[in-house]
Design a protein around this motif. Structure first.
Motif, PDB file in Angstrom:
ATOM      1  N   ARG A 254       0.836  -1.207   0.000  1.00 51.91           N
ATOM      2  CA  ARG A 254       0.000   0.000   0.000  1.00 51.91           C
ATOM      3  C   ARG A 254       0.868   1.253   0.000  1.00 51.91           C
ATOM      4  NH1 ARG A 254      -1.532   3.373   3.697  1.00 51.91           N
ATOM      5  NH2 ARG A 254      -0.775   2.081   5.415  1.00 51.91           N
TER       6      ARG A 254
ATOM      7  N   ILE B 106      -1.176   4.464  -1.709  1.00 48.49           N
ATOM      8  CA  ILE B 106      -2.627   4.362  -1.597  1.00 48.49           C
ATOM      9  C   ILE B 106      -3.025   4.519  -0.131  1.00 48.49           C
ATOM     10  CG2 ILE B 106      -4.632   2.872  -2.038  1.00 48.49           C
ATOM     11  CD1 ILE B 106      -2.818   1.335  -4.026  1.00 48.49           C
ATOM     12  N   SER B 107      -4.061   5.247   0.131  1.00 49.69           N
ATOM     13  CA  SER B 107      -4.545   5.422   1.499  1.00 49.69           C
ATOM     14  C   SER B 107      -5.324   4.191   1.938  1.00 49.69           C
ATOM     15  CB  SER B 107      -5.446   6.654   1.607  1.00 49.69           C
ATOM     16  OG  SER B 107      -6.659   6.457   0.897  1.00 49.69           O
ATOM     17  N   GLN B 108      -5.401   3.978   3.235  1.00 52.12           N
ATOM     18  CA  GLN B 108      -6.168   2.848   3.755  1.00 52.12           C
ATOM     19  C   GLN B 108      -7.639   2.981   3.375  1.00 52.12           C
ATOM     20  OE1 GLN B 108      -5.222   3.103   7.945  1.00 52.12           O
ATOM     21  NE2 GLN B 108      -3.583   1.575   7.770  1.00 52.12           N
ATOM     22  N   GLU B 109      -8.140   4.206   3.390  1.00 56.38           N
ATOM     23  CA  GLU B 109      -9.541   4.459   3.047  1.00 56.38           C
ATOM     24  C   GLU B 109      -9.826   4.046   1.596  1.00 56.38           C
ATOM     25  OE1 GLU B 109     -13.374   5.417   3.809  1.00 56.38           O
ATOM     26  OE2 GLU B 109     -11.776   5.715   5.281  1.00 56.38           O
ATOM     27  N   LYS B 110      -8.958   4.445   0.674  1.00 56.57           N
ATOM     28  CA  LYS B 110      -9.153   4.137  -0.739  1.00 56.57           C
ATOM     29  C   LYS B 110      -9.061   2.633  -0.987  1.00 56.57           C
ATOM     30  CE  LYS B 110      -7.314   5.071  -5.372  1.00 56.57           C
ATOM     31  NZ  LYS B 110      -6.286   5.800  -6.158  1.00 56.57           N
ATOM     32  N   LEU B 111      -8.091   1.983  -0.353  1.00 54.00           N
ATOM     33  CA  LEU B 111      -7.917   0.546  -0.554  1.00 54.00           C
ATOM     34  C   LEU B 111      -9.109  -0.218   0.010  1.00 54.00           C
ATOM     35  CD1 LEU B 111      -6.285  -1.807  -1.522  1.00 54.00           C
ATOM     36  CD2 LEU B 111      -4.955  -1.729   0.581  1.00 54.00           C
TER      37      LEU B 111
ATOM     38  N   LYS C 269     -12.123   0.775   0.331  1.00 54.90           N
ATOM     39  CA  LYS C 269     -13.266   0.990  -0.563  1.00 54.90           C
ATOM     40  C   LYS C 269     -13.174   0.088  -1.784  1.00 54.90           C
ATOM     41  CE  LYS C 269     -15.829   4.674  -2.927  1.00 54.90           C
ATOM     42  NZ  LYS C 269     -15.868   6.132  -3.226  1.00 54.90           N
ATOM     43  N   SER C 270     -11.972  -0.068  -2.317  1.00 49.35           N
ATOM     44  CA  SER C 270     -11.777  -0.938  -3.479  1.00 49.35           C
ATOM     45  C   SER C 270     -12.052  -2.400  -3.138  1.00 49.35           C
ATOM     46  CB  SER C 270     -10.350  -0.797  -4.012  1.00 49.35           C
ATOM     47  OG  SER C 270     -10.089   0.519  -4.444  1.00 49.35           O
TER      48      SER C 270
ATOM     49  N   ARG D  29     -12.792   0.919   6.386  1.00 50.76           N
ATOM     50  CA  ARG D  29     -11.390   1.179   6.720  1.00 50.76           C
ATOM     51  C   ARG D  29     -11.027   0.497   8.035  1.00 50.76           C
ATOM     52  NH1 ARG D  29      -8.696   4.534  10.077  1.00 50.76           N
ATOM     53  NH2 ARG D  29      -6.543   5.106   9.475  1.00 50.76           N
TER      54      ARG D  29
ATOM     55  N   TYR E  17      -5.951  -7.010  -6.631  1.00 54.51           N
ATOM     56  CA  TYR E  17      -5.726  -5.560  -6.630  1.00 54.51           C
ATOM     57  C   TYR E  17      -4.278  -5.228  -6.973  1.00 54.51           C
ATOM     58  CZ  TYR E  17      -5.973  -0.682  -5.103  1.00 54.51           C
ATOM     59  OH  TYR E  17      -5.923   0.696  -5.065  1.00 54.51           O
TER      60      TYR E  17
END
Length: 255
Positions: A12, A17-22, A24-25, A30, A54
């Motif tokens: 990450r 990549i932020s934890q929030e974005k990952l 969500k993916s 989170r 991913y």
């Protein structure tokens, strides 16, 4: 803290990549993702698969190898968002042919996805094998004459099960048997039928889910010369069958 936790955190950060974005993916919160990265909770299989997809990396690598030690540029990216296959290349960027020796045959099942294991294999280069990824595997037994124990089969990596052609020979890496070299046929039931050219051995099926790798025959390396008077049991059987056929034809003409 587990190796898996370290790996997903390092990946990450490496990809910025932020934890929030990952999260969500991955389709989770989170807070749930943070537990996997902190090592306070184990990720279920479905999440493992999503993370592997991913990052375009295999689950085996995520769980068993420190990804910081992986030379990403030396990994072969496969289609359909699948795994990364460890390979070795020379100074010109051409693929080496790694040789799996007889003593490492059993260990290949555990190390096939480990870049360090692959890197430590001896390798050769054959000028007529350029397009594709190749690897040499040891022959074990007498099920596929004239190849016999001590010989090597060089295989070209097959990316998709659908690319397997009926009647051709392949090296398979399976979960239960390890390395096998057989003639294949698709049965239309998400499985392959494995045939030996030596008919002494019975054919059998292997489910697609049991197959880890498939390598199409590219060439073979004999480690001893063939002797003209060294007829295999299969060759003798063919001679007997031919004689029986001729006798039957003579009988049909006479009677």
């Amino acid at each position: 803290m587990s190796l898996f936790s370290d790996n997903i955190r390092n990946l990450r950060v490496q990809h910025k990549i932020s934890q929030e974005k990952l999260a969500k993916s991955l389709g989770i919160t989170r807070g749930r993702y943070v537990k996997y990265e902190d090592g306070t909770s184990e990720a279920p299989y479905e999440i493992l698969k999503k993370i592997a997809h991913y990052y375009h990396i295999s689950i085996d690598l995520l769980l068993s190898v420190d990804v910081r030690k992986i030379p990403v540029d030396d990994l072969l990216k496969l289609g359909d968002n699948r795994i990364l296959l460890p390979i070795t290349v020379d100074a010109a960027g051409d693929n080496f042919i790694e040789i799996v020796p007889h003593k490492a045959r059993a260990g290949y099942l555990a190390g096939y996805s480990d870049p360090e294991f692959i890197e430590n294999l001896q390798h050769i280069s054959l000028p007529w094998l350029r397009n594709g990824k190749f690897r040499a595997f040891p022959v074990d037994g007498d099920s596929m004459p004239p190849h016999k124990s001590g010989f090597f089969i060089v295989g070209r990596y097959v990316e998709k099960l659908g690319d397997v052609m009926d009647g051709k020979t392949y090296i398979l890496l399976t979960k239960n048997e390890g390395i096998v070299y057989k003639r294949l046929n698709k049965n239309g039931k998400n499985a392959l039928v494995l045939h030996s050219d030596n008919t002494y051995y019975k054919s059998y099926e292997v489910k697609a889910s049991e197959i880890l790798e498939i390598w199409e025959f590219a060439c073979s390396l004999a480690t001893e010369e063939f002797k003209p008077d060294n007829l295999s049991p299969e060759s003798l059987k063919e001679i007997i069958m031919d004689l029986r056929r001729e006798v039957r034809e003579v009988k049909d003409k006479l009677f």
